[in-house]
Write an enzyme that holds these catalytic residues in place. Structure first.
Site, PDB file in Angstrom:
ATOM      1  N   ASP A 304     -13.245   7.007  -3.020  1.00 41.66           N
ATOM      2  CA  ASP A 304     -12.550   8.610  -3.304  1.00 41.66           C
ATOM      3  C   ASP A 304     -11.170   7.982  -3.906  1.00 41.66           C
ATOM      4  O   ASP A 304     -10.402   6.834  -3.581  1.00 41.66           O
ATOM      5  CB  ASP A 304     -12.568   8.882  -2.762  1.00 41.66           C
TER       6      ASP A 304
HETATM    7  C1  GLC Z   1     -10.545  13.704  -5.370  1.00 42.71           C
HETATM    8  C2  GLC Z   1     -11.920  13.859  -4.678  1.00 42.71           C
HETATM    9  C3  GLC Z   1     -13.158  13.706  -5.644  1.00 42.71           C
HETATM   10  C4  GLC Z   1     -13.069  13.749  -7.196  1.00 42.71           C
HETATM   11  C5  GLC Z   1     -12.405  12.806  -7.127  1.00 42.71           C
HETATM   12  C6  GLC Z   1     -11.914  12.192  -8.443  1.00 42.71           C
HETATM   13  O1  GLC Z   1      -9.596  13.274  -4.797  1.00 42.71           O
HETATM   14  O2  GLC Z   1     -12.376  13.201  -3.668  1.00 42.71           O
HETATM   15  O3  GLC Z   1     -14.569  14.416  -4.329  1.00 42.71           O
HETATM   16  O4  GLC Z   1     -14.286  13.474  -7.520  1.00 42.71           O
HETATM   17  O5  GLC Z   1     -11.115  12.867  -6.836  1.00 42.71           O
HETATM   18  O6  GLC Z   1     -11.249  13.198  -9.334  1.00 42.71           O
END
Ligand code: GLC
Length: 752
Positions: A304
């Site tokens: 993430d």
């Molecule tokens: C964010 C979220 C995730 C998302 C990613 C890209 O921190 O936790 O759910 O898909 O970053 O935006």
């Protein structure tokens, strides 16, 4: 370019890519490509950067208001030439034409340096949410309450249908977290507190996203997230530590991800947080032993946002970013969502050159990434197109989003059948009665839109919808007055009923949604109490991303509609339910807590309510609307529960049926929920567990037989802390509607 020679071969392979190939089997095209790549090119495939690394500085300076992207192609060229970046992500709601320009530019410039196309990931998570005039569906908190997996499928399929042409070939969804921490800022992204509902809704969404008939000739990869245990932070705060025992992790949190893998999900995003002191991004046990070796996940794992850096800066398990990189790769990460620097490339190259990470480990990740790019036909369909933009927000798509809104709200109180309203003079107020953003919540056109100006002009608020629906049949005059708190009492005297729409009046996402009190805004509670004091009936409409607590008024108001975050067409759906045009059919997919001091799920353990030292009567009721509860304007009666009461051995299935009769004069949809209780278990058992659900329409006065084949191994077994499935002989109880029956399993399987 040496890679050019491979294109014909890859093209052929891509055509065969329909049937999922096992990546641990030898794939000649991928191996040939891999063999031709330099270490830098391989590491580039493992690197994902945010769109903000590509935009012109002028856009970056006011990125919060970006409504049109212009790329700085020199930045892009530099990143691709020097670092061979293989993926970019995200954005905000801009026009489809602008998205086509963005992805076309990226892919075209990339072709100067590589023949491995870019995979572009984006958070279209409840409809095409990062696309101007994209069709916006209810959030998962609603979809789960519909108990209709076809709505999860349609929402996901429509999202891919509207965005695949734009070069958005990787959608960061579905969320498969269990809706446990009710105050969590991402609660609305979860489908349910129940693992079966999450599993089935999640699988439907994955199939919708990866269903290439809708997006042909493109294919889109789904992303199961956030593996694992992200949704139960001990404090309720986003990304704060979770303490989940291995046995509970396996029994309640893992099943949705297991189901997603069995459904062929192509990518997996990892939980930013820690479980029992180990950040998941550094957990070899969870990322390799469990996900790869035990569950056989074949796609690629992406971190993430910023989560390798977080191993150093947030979790403190690594001395620095280079060590964090080492830990994450050793744990099993394939792609880093860095997302705004190229340090990952530098550190990973150093780690390989120092011999701390082998090139064969790098090849493992790159092989998976190339395999997914091949599975979605990216080698043959690189460029976006703009000759089918009429797909976006089409009448059919709007109809699907409207249906999802109508079927996913839950009528949780309706004293004396106050609803539906007809002919009454309505006084309408409350913090969300005239707000677009409060119908959609976060991840809508912006990460967290700061006002209605980001929403479509034509979108209705609850006020607009009420004024359109509640008009005097003869004069055509509106029967709706808008509450003015300075004149509430005098206005109430002129009204027959007061409708208060409240809940959460702003959008939030992730940590922005962090709160330290789940209570409804006290000013709104006081407003409701003032309305109650007038003596007029009060209807409460809750538009919110999580169950705000209303203990002071939940048994005083006459009706409560849990509207959740119903999306751009939510206001019409709310008005149509309140007016009776739509018959509500949602049921709670989570327990709506009564009070802050005792928030539990329906599948809690027996000891939650001690039979030896019982709590007071008042404390017996922990939810204002328990899991599975929801009212309809129809009346359904359950009868004729038919089933054997003895299962001799695990292989024997139990055929069960029940008759549901609509004894009212209006057709309605009923979700039939089947529960099982294991009355004695070697590990304490939930008081009851959902084992099946099915929703059907039943005509007025008609009956319908619902059937369920209970499979003991699937429905009666549970894992121990090591994942061994235990199926223990003994007494069980089946419950469906208001009917129940005990039955016996004669022989155990597994365990002692
Ligand atoms: C964010 C979220 C995730 C998302 C990613 C890209 O921190 O936790 O759910 O898909 O970053 O935006």
């Amino acid at each position: 370019m040496r890679l050019l020679l491979l294109i014909p071969v890859l093209f052929l392979a891509a055509c065969q890519a329909d049937s999922p190939l096992r990546t641990d089997s030898f794939d000649p095209e991928i191996e040939a490509l891999l063999a031709s790549m330099t270490l830098e090119e391989k590491i580039g495939q493992m690197t994902q950067l945010n769109i903000t690394t590509l935009v012109q500085d002028s856009i970056l300076e006011d990125y919060g208001n970006v409504s049109h992207y212009v790329l700085d192609t020199s930045k892009l060229e530099q990143l691709l030439e020097a670092f061979h970046i293989g993926s970019f992500l995200n954005g905000r709601a801009v026009s489809p034409e602008n998205w086509v320009y963005v992805t076309e530019t990226i892919q075209s410039i990339n072709q100067k340096f590589s023949d491995i196309p870019i995979i572009y990931g984006i958070d279209h998570v409840h409809g095409a949410s990062y696309l101007k005039n994209g069709t916006i569906f209810p959030h998962n908190i609603n979809i789960g309450c519909s108990f209709d997996t076809s709505l999860a499928f349609q929402a996901a399929r429509t999202t891919a249908y509207e965005t695949a042409d734009l070069g958005h070939n990787w959608l960061f969804g579905p969320v498969l977290g269990l809706g446990k921490a009710k105050s969590w800022g991402r609660y609305y992204e979860t489908y349910s507190e129940d693992p079966l509902v999450v599993s089935r809704m999640g699988v439907a969404a994955i199939r919708g996203i990866q269903d290439s008939t809708a997006t042909s000739p493109y294919k889109t990869a789904a992303c199961a997230k956030h593996y694992l245990g992200y949704s139960d932070p001990k404090s309720g705060w986003d990304r704060s530590p979770a303490e989940i025992p291995d046995q509970a992790l396996r029994e309640f949190f893992l099943p949705p991800f297991k189901a997603a893998i069995e459904a062929g999900v192509l990518t997996m995003m990892i939980n930013s947080g820690e479980i029992n002191g180990i950040p998941v991004h550094a957990s070899y046990d969870l990322l390799t032993k469990m996900l790869r070796e035990e569950l056989g996940f074949e796609g690629f794992i992406v971190t993430d946002w910023l989560d390798i850096i977080a191993l150093d800066e947030m979790h403190g398990v690594a001395e620095n970013e280079k060590e964090a990189t080492y830990q994450a790769i050793q744990a099993g990460i394939d792609m880093s969502m860095v997302p705004v620097t190229t340090n990952f490339c530098v550190y990973l190259k150093e780690l390989v050159e120092e011999g701390r990470i082998s090139e064969s480990r790098i090849d493992e990740s790159v092989r998976r990434i190339l395999w997914v790019k091949k599975q979605i036909g990216l080698f043959e369909q690189v460029m976006p197109r703009k000759d089918r933009l009429d797909r976006i927000n089409s009448p059919e798509n709007i109809k699907l989003a409207s249906q999802a809104a109508e079927e996913s709200m839950v009528l949780i109180r309706n004293e004396n059948q106050l609803l539906p309203l007809s002919g009454q003079r309505i006084l309408l107020g409350g913090s969300t009665h005239d707000s677009k953003v409060s119908l959609c919540g976060g991840w809508t056109y912006r990460f967290a839109a700061d006002g209605d100006h980001w929403f479509p002009e034509k979108m209705l608020t609850i006020r607009d919808a009420f004024e359109a629906v509640f008009t005097d049949p003869t004069s055509g005059e509106s029967q709706v007055s808008i509450l003015n708190e300075n004149h509430l009492e005098s206005q109430a005297a002129q009204a027959d009923v007061i409708v208060i729409a409240t809940g959460e009046d702003h959008a939030y996402a992730e940590t922005q949604g962090t709160i330290d009190d789940l209570a409804l805004d006290p000013a709104q509670t006081q407003l409701i109490q003032r309305c109650l004091a007038t003596g007029k009936p009060v209807v409460l409409i809750l538009t919110e991303g999580r169950p705000r607590l209303i203990p002071e008024v939940e048994q005083e108001v006459d009706a409560i509609l849990f509207a959740g975050l119903p999306g751009v067409y939510g206001a019409e759906a709310i008005a149509d339910i309140v007016s009776g045009k739509v018959n509500p059919s949602g049921k709670m997919a989570f327990s709506y807590p009564k009070r802050s001091g005792h928030i539990i799920a329906y599948n809690h353990k027996k000891a939650e309510y001690s039979s030896i030292r019982p709590v007071s009567e008042a404390l017996q009721r922990y939810a204002i609307a328990p899991f599975g509860y929801g009212l309809s304007y129809s009346v359904f009666e359950y009868s004729d529960l038919k089933m054997d009461t003895l299962i001799r051995e695990a292989g024997e299935k139990l055929e069960i049926s029940v008759v549901v009769t609509n004894v009212s004069d209006r057709p309605g949809k009923e979700a039939v929920l089947w529960f099982v209780s294991d009355l004695v278990g070697s590990i304490t058992r939930p008081v009851k567990e959902l084992v099946h659900f099915e929703k059907q329409e039943i005509q007025a006065g008609a009956s319908r037989t619902f059937r369920f084949e209970l499979d003991p191994k699937r429905d009666l077994s549970f894992p121990d802390k090591d994942g061994k499935q235990l199926l223990e002989a003994g007494r069980f109880r089946l419950e469906v509607g208001n009917l129940h029956r005990e039955f016996i399993l004669e022989k155990s399987v597994g365990g002692q």
